[in-house]
Design a protein around this motif. Structure first.
Motif, PDB file in Angstrom:
ATOM      1  N   SER A  79       0.899  -1.377   0.081  1.00  0.00           N
ATOM      2  CA  SER A  79       0.063  -0.012  -0.017  1.00  0.00           C
ATOM      3  C   SER A  79       0.975   1.302  -0.053  1.00  0.00           C
ATOM      4  CB  SER A  79      -0.937   0.069   1.293  1.00  0.00           C
ATOM      5  OG  SER A  79      -0.309   0.252   2.490  1.00  0.00           O
ATOM      6  N   GLN A  80       2.193   1.136   0.012  1.00  0.00           N
ATOM      7  CA  GLN A  80       3.250   2.275  -0.083  1.00  0.00           C
ATOM      8  C   GLN A  80       4.175   2.089  -0.879  1.00  0.00           C
ATOM      9  OE1 GLN A  80       4.391   3.374   3.606  1.00  0.00           O
ATOM     10  NE2 GLN A  80       4.413   5.633   3.232  1.00  0.00           N
ATOM     11  N   PHE A  81       4.645   2.887  -1.622  1.00  0.00           N
ATOM     12  CA  PHE A  81       6.145   3.072  -2.334  1.00  0.00           C
ATOM     13  C   PHE A  81       6.740   1.697  -2.921  1.00  0.00           C
ATOM     14  CE2 PHE A  81      10.704   4.736  -2.058  1.00  0.00           C
ATOM     15  CZ  PHE A  81      10.490   5.233  -3.630  1.00  0.00           C
ATOM     16  N   LEU A  82       7.517   0.984  -2.506  1.00  0.00           N
ATOM     17  CA  LEU A  82       8.020  -0.336  -3.039  1.00  0.00           C
ATOM     18  C   LEU A  82       7.228  -1.300  -3.326  1.00  0.00           C
ATOM     19  CD1 LEU A  82      10.415  -1.751  -4.403  1.00  0.00           C
ATOM     20  CD2 LEU A  82      11.123  -2.318  -2.137  1.00  0.00           C
ATOM     21  N   GLY A  83       6.302  -1.414  -2.026  1.00  0.00           N
ATOM     22  CA  GLY A  83       5.319  -2.658  -2.035  1.00  0.00           C
ATOM     23  C   GLY A  83       4.343  -2.449  -3.162  1.00  0.00           C
ATOM     24  N   ARG A  84       3.847  -1.187  -3.260  1.00  0.00           N
ATOM     25  CA  ARG A  84       2.807  -0.962  -4.296  1.00  0.00           C
ATOM     26  C   ARG A  84       3.492  -0.979  -5.609  1.00  0.00           C
ATOM     27  NH1 ARG A  84      -0.904   3.294  -2.038  1.00  0.00           N
ATOM     28  NH2 ARG A  84       0.945   4.843  -2.754  1.00  0.00           N
ATOM     29  N   ALA A  85       4.749  -0.493  -5.568  1.00  0.00           N
ATOM     30  CA  ALA A  85       5.135  -0.750  -7.262  1.00  0.00           C
ATOM     31  C   ALA A  85       5.517  -2.216  -7.588  1.00  0.00           C
ATOM     32  CB  ALA A  85       6.720   0.059  -7.076  1.00  0.00           C
ATOM     33  N   VAL A  86       5.906  -3.184  -6.495  1.00  0.00           N
ATOM     34  CA  VAL A  86       5.962  -4.383  -6.851  1.00  0.00           C
ATOM     35  C   VAL A  86       4.746  -4.992  -7.229  1.00  0.00           C
ATOM     36  CG1 VAL A  86       6.574  -6.586  -5.837  1.00  0.00           C
ATOM     37  CG2 VAL A  86       8.120  -4.780  -5.506  1.00  0.00           C
ATOM     38  N   ALA A  87       3.743  -4.566  -6.541  1.00  0.00           N
ATOM     39  CA  ALA A  87       2.256  -5.273  -6.591  1.00  0.00           C
ATOM     40  C   ALA A  87       1.839  -4.617  -8.068  1.00  0.00           C
ATOM     41  CB  ALA A  87       1.284  -5.042  -5.775  1.00  0.00           C
ATOM     42  N   SER A  88       2.179  -3.453  -8.421  1.00  0.00           N
ATOM     43  CA  SER A  88       1.689  -2.898  -9.758  1.00  0.00           C
ATOM     44  C   SER A  88       2.315  -3.635 -10.851  1.00  0.00           C
ATOM     45  CB  SER A  88       1.990  -1.543  -9.807  1.00  0.00           C
ATOM     46  OG  SER A  88       1.356  -0.758  -8.817  1.00  0.00           O
ATOM     47  N   HIS A  89       3.578  -4.014 -10.669  1.00  0.00           N
ATOM     48  CA  HIS A  89       4.331  -4.340 -11.902  1.00  0.00           C
ATOM     49  C   HIS A  89       4.010  -5.886 -11.949  1.00  0.00           C
ATOM     50  CE1 HIS A  89       7.831  -4.718 -14.676  1.00  0.00           C
ATOM     51  NE2 HIS A  89       7.821  -5.988 -14.096  1.00  0.00           N
ATOM     52  N   ALA A  90       3.697  -6.587 -10.792  1.00  0.00           N
ATOM     53  CA  ALA A  90       3.161  -7.872 -10.963  1.00  0.00           C
ATOM     54  C   ALA A  90       1.940  -8.163 -11.515  1.00  0.00           C
ATOM     55  CB  ALA A  90       3.237  -8.738  -9.532  1.00  0.00           C
ATOM     56  N   CYS A  91       1.108  -7.279 -11.196  1.00  0.00           N
ATOM     57  CA  CYS A  91      -0.381  -7.155 -11.996  1.00  0.00           C
ATOM     58  C   CYS A  91      -0.258  -6.949 -13.349  1.00  0.00           C
ATOM     59  CB  CYS A  91      -1.191  -6.258 -11.270  1.00  0.00           C
ATOM     60  SG  CYS A  91      -1.820  -6.482  -9.646  1.00  0.00           S
ATOM     61  N   ALA A  92       0.635  -6.149 -13.765  1.00  0.00           N
ATOM     62  CA  ALA A  92       0.804  -5.721 -15.118  1.00  0.00           C
ATOM     63  C   ALA A  92       1.293  -6.690 -15.787  1.00  0.00           C
ATOM     64  CB  ALA A  92       1.855  -4.277 -15.544  1.00  0.00           C
TER      65      ALA A  92
ATOM     66  N   PRO B 171       8.758   7.678  -8.039  1.00  0.00           N
ATOM     67  CA  PRO B 171       7.453   7.950  -7.643  1.00  0.00           C
ATOM     68  C   PRO B 171       6.863   7.453  -6.445  1.00  0.00           C
ATOM     69  CG  PRO B 171       7.740   7.564 -10.031  1.00  0.00           C
ATOM     70  CD  PRO B 171       8.770   6.904  -9.541  1.00  0.00           C
ATOM     71  N   GLU B 172       6.261   8.445  -5.764  1.00  0.00           N
ATOM     72  CA  GLU B 172       5.578   8.149  -4.578  1.00  0.00           C
ATOM     73  C   GLU B 172       6.583   7.771  -3.234  1.00  0.00           C
ATOM     74  OE1 GLU B 172       2.633   4.592  -4.940  1.00  0.00           O
ATOM     75  OE2 GLU B 172       1.871   5.898  -6.430  1.00  0.00           O
ATOM     76  N   ASP B 173       7.722   8.265  -3.531  1.00  0.00           N
ATOM     77  CA  ASP B 173       8.705   8.112  -2.293  1.00  0.00           C
ATOM     78  C   ASP B 173       8.292   8.982  -1.291  1.00  0.00           C
ATOM     79  OD1 ASP B 173      10.827   8.314  -0.487  1.00  0.00           O
ATOM     80  OD2 ASP B 173      12.195   9.285  -1.930  1.00  0.00           O
ATOM     81  N   PRO B 174       7.995   8.502  -0.077  1.00  0.00           N
ATOM     82  CA  PRO B 174       7.325   9.233   0.997  1.00  0.00           C
ATOM     83  C   PRO B 174       8.394   9.964   1.884  1.00  0.00           C
ATOM     84  CG  PRO B 174       7.483   7.110   1.832  1.00  0.00           C
ATOM     85  CD  PRO B 174       7.905   6.920   0.273  1.00  0.00           C
ATOM     86  N   THR B 175       9.737   9.770   1.614  1.00  0.00           N
ATOM     87  CA  THR B 175      10.761  10.228   2.714  1.00  0.00           C
ATOM     88  C   THR B 175      11.093  11.520   2.093  1.00  0.00           C
ATOM     89  OG1 THR B 175      12.592   9.375   1.329  1.00  0.00           O
ATOM     90  CG2 THR B 175      11.528   8.087   2.947  1.00  0.00           C
ATOM     91  N   GLY B 176      11.280  12.076   0.686  1.00  0.00           N
ATOM     92  CA  GLY B 176      11.714  13.262   0.250  1.00  0.00           C
ATOM     93  C   GLY B 176      13.269  13.410   0.068  1.00  0.00           C
TER      94      GLY B 176
ATOM     95  N   PHE C 134      22.111   5.147  -5.985  1.00  0.00           N
ATOM     96  CA  PHE C 134      20.635   5.117  -5.249  1.00  0.00           C
ATOM     97  C   PHE C 134      19.892   4.199  -6.431  1.00  0.00           C
ATOM     98  CE2 PHE C 134      21.004   8.721  -8.066  1.00  0.00           C
ATOM     99  CZ  PHE C 134      20.064   8.589  -9.072  1.00  0.00           C
ATOM    100  N   ILE C 135      18.765   3.886  -6.334  1.00  0.00           N
ATOM    101  CA  ILE C 135      18.270   3.067  -7.288  1.00  0.00           C
ATOM    102  C   ILE C 135      16.734   3.438  -7.561  1.00  0.00           C
ATOM    103  CG2 ILE C 135      17.455   1.349  -5.196  1.00  0.00           C
ATOM    104  CD1 ILE C 135      18.288   0.147  -8.620  1.00  0.00           C
ATOM    105  N   ASP C 136      16.114   3.573  -8.756  1.00  0.00           N
ATOM    106  CA  ASP C 136      14.915   4.009  -8.946  1.00  0.00           C
ATOM    107  C   ASP C 136      13.662   2.823  -8.582  1.00  0.00           C
ATOM    108  OD1 ASP C 136      12.377   4.584 -10.323  1.00  0.00           O
ATOM    109  OD2 ASP C 136      13.589   6.381 -10.999  1.00  0.00           O
ATOM    110  N   VAL C 137      12.566   3.174  -7.943  1.00  0.00           N
ATOM    111  CA  VAL C 137      11.625   2.160  -7.733  1.00  0.00           C
ATOM    112  C   VAL C 137      11.187   1.548  -9.078  1.00  0.00           C
ATOM    113  CG1 VAL C 137       9.747   3.746  -7.520  1.00  0.00           C
ATOM    114  CG2 VAL C 137       9.827   1.606  -6.176  1.00  0.00           C
ATOM    115  N   ARG C 138      11.142   2.054 -10.065  1.00  0.00           N
ATOM    116  CA  ARG C 138      10.885   1.591 -11.359  1.00  0.00           C
ATOM    117  C   ARG C 138      11.543   0.385 -11.832  1.00  0.00           C
ATOM    118  NH1 ARG C 138       9.590   7.537 -13.372  1.00  0.00           N
ATOM    119  NH2 ARG C 138      11.589   7.759 -12.133  1.00  0.00           N
ATOM    120  N   ASP C 139      13.021   0.482 -11.314  1.00  0.00           N
ATOM    121  CA  ASP C 139      14.014  -0.440 -11.627  1.00  0.00           C
ATOM    122  C   ASP C 139      14.135  -1.358 -10.555  1.00  0.00           C
ATOM    123  OD1 ASP C 139      14.689   0.703 -14.123  1.00  0.00           O
ATOM    124  OD2 ASP C 139      16.053   1.949 -12.761  1.00  0.00           O
ATOM    125  N   LEU C 140      13.860  -1.279  -9.675  1.00  0.00           N
ATOM    126  CA  LEU C 140      13.873  -2.261  -8.436  1.00  0.00           C
ATOM    127  C   LEU C 140      12.726  -3.197  -8.467  1.00  0.00           C
ATOM    128  CD1 LEU C 140      15.371  -3.228  -5.813  1.00  0.00           C
ATOM    129  CD2 LEU C 140      14.392  -1.546  -4.335  1.00  0.00           C
TER     130      LEU C 140
END
Length: 247
Positions: free
Chosen positions: A9-22, A156-161, A188-194
């Motif tokens: 529901s946040q940042f990396l976890g949501r990105a993983v779920a989104s990519h898996a769904c896609a 995208p959606e990084d909550p830390t700034g 650093f690593i982009d969440v869209r790559d990780l």
């Protein structure tokens, strides 16, 4: 594949779920549901990992792969006890903060010395013991999993700034104060790559310990690239504004 994301529901976890769904996978996000919405297309199961029976809503379900992004050793131990079964691929997202010495370049993830883990009675992490708590989490998961030691995650959606501060500050112009020296190494690593790499690990059954981090750049190169990117975004927005005004 049936993929369980403990989080999502946040940042990396949501990105993983989104990519898996896609990618066409059947994705379940098990989470309290307080941090934000889960990925579109994923199934939501409400759990509370701080409770002894907090994973009960997942009882009787089977998954091909599990992705855990937790930082609290107690949560990880309960998840391993309840869900880690033979034939289920397990990913644990750890951190480069587990290393005892981050100053020496060229160390290998599988041989570099680690911090001492927190004591077994410590169930929750904090900023002060973050790295040591993640070591304890890794030990709970075991060596038959994919352990991804992520560096500073941006995107995208990084909550830390922590990353987004720089392009925003450089876009304002003027003199910018930066730490260290221009020759210092920055990674650093982009969440869209990780996130895609984590899903790929589940798809291919990858196991072992790896650092999830991008290429080395110098601290002097880092703000200059940011400045160029910020200028491009500013010019793009200005161009759109002019087009809108002339319409």
């Amino acid at each position: 594949m049936r993929i369980l994301v403990l989080g999502g529901s946040q940042f990396l976890g949501r990105a993983v779920a989104s990519h898996a769904c896609a990618g066409g996978h059947d994705v379940t996000c098990a989470v309290r549901g307080l941090a934000g919405p889960i990925a579109a297309g994923a199934r939501f199961v409400r759990i509370d990992r701080d409770l002894a029976d907090g994973l009960a809503p997942l009882a009787g379900e089977t998954f091909d792969a599990v992705v855990d992004v937790a930082r609290h050793p107690g949560q990880v131990r309960r998840a391993v006890a309840a869900l880690k079964q033979p034939g289920v691929h397990w990913t644990f997202v750890s951190t480069i903060s587990v290393y005892a010495d981050n100053r020496v370049p060229g160390q290998r993830a599988d041989t570099a010395p680690l911090r001492e883990p927190v004591a077994a009675e410590i169930k929750h992490s904090s900023e002060a013991i973050y790295g040591a708590a993640k070591v304890a989490c890794e030990q709970a998961v075991g060596d038959d999993a994919f352990i991804c030691r992520a560096g500073l995650i941006a995107g995208p959606e990084d909550p830390t700034g922590r990353f987004a501060y720089w392009p925003a500050r450089l876009a304002r112009g003027g003199e910018v104060l930066a730490p260290g020296s221009p020759e210092d190494a920055v990674q650093f690593i982009d969440v869209r790559d990780l996130a895609p790499w984590i899903v790929h690990a589940a798809e291919t059954g990858l196991t072992g310990i790896y650092d999830g981090i991008g290429p080395i750049r110098t601290r002097g190169e880092f703000p200059e690239r940011m400045r160029i990117g910020a200028e491009r975004v500013l010019h793009l927005h200005l161009g759109r504004s002019r087009l809108s005004g002339s319409a």
